[in-house]
Scaffold this active site. Structure first.
Site, mmCIF file in Angstrom:
data_model
loop_
_atom_site.group_PDB
_atom_site.id
_atom_site.type_symbol
_atom_site.label_atom_id
_atom_site.label_comp_id
_atom_site.label_asym_id
_atom_site.label_seq_id
_atom_site.Cartn_x
_atom_site.Cartn_y
_atom_site.Cartn_z
ATOM 1 N N HIS A 116 0.823 -1.214 0.000
ATOM 2 C CA HIS A 116 0.000 0.000 0.000
ATOM 3 C C HIS A 116 0.851 1.256 0.000
ATOM 4 O O HIS A 116 2.066 1.206 0.246
ATOM 5 C CB HIS A 116 -0.977 0.016 1.181
ATOM 6 N N CYS A 138 2.937 -4.868 6.567
ATOM 7 C CA CYS A 138 2.672 -4.604 5.154
ATOM 8 C C CYS A 138 3.932 -4.098 4.457
ATOM 9 O O CYS A 138 4.971 -3.902 5.077
ATOM 10 C CB CYS A 138 1.555 -3.569 5.015
#
Length: 163
Positions: A116, A138
């Site tokens: 992301h 992430c």
């Protein structure tokens, strides 16, 4: 005559669109040691981007909350435009081996590991945030880089995350 002009204009538009379309990656390779995400089409390197990982970047993700980024081969299985971050692409962690290893330890493997951009509203801070590992596991990019990855990667693309 109108058909010929219209047909020619349509062909020119389609050609221009195809010529400017982003090349499609068929592999995403992430090197945790180099802190880089690479997009490949066959053997050809399309692009490379600096990335940030989970706060505990060393080692494979073992359980929910350990702030580690998984290592191994997964799929990028869906895109999420309405994420709390600038776009997100889901990594298919945990796989069967990850679930079995976590179960053997009596813990949850976690999930919702994504590639992301920056937290919504904080894209301006990327010059600072991308200097350290700050996610919960992430893989984070600057928003402009995430846009390029978003355009180049389709759901189903394999991702290999190396230590």
């Amino acid at each position: 005559m109108h058909r010929t002009i219209l047909g020619g204009a349509l062909a020119a538009l389609l050609f221009a669109t195809a010529a400017t379309a982003a090349p499609q990656a068929d592999l995403v390779l992430v090197d945790k040691r180099a802190q880089r995400l690479y997009l490949y089409q066959g053997q050809r390197l399309l692009a490379a981007f600096p990335v940030a990982f989970g706060a505990q970047a060393q080692g494979h993700k073992q359980q929910e909350g350990d702030e580690r980024t998984p290592e191994g081969r997964y799929l990028l299985d869906y895109k999420k435009a309405d994420s709390g971050y600038y776009k997100a692409i889901h990594i298919s962690y945990p796989n069967a081996a990850d679930r079995a290893a976590a179960a053997a330890r009596g813990v949850s493997p976690g999930g919702q590991v994504m590639i992301h951009g920056q937290r919504n509203g904080f894209g301006w801070a990327a010059a600072l945030t991308q200097r350290f590992n700050w996610t919960n596991g992430c893989i984070a990019l600057r928003n402009a880089d995430m846009e390029q990855v978003w355009q180049a990667v389709a759901p189903g693309t394999p991702i290999v995350i190396r230590p």
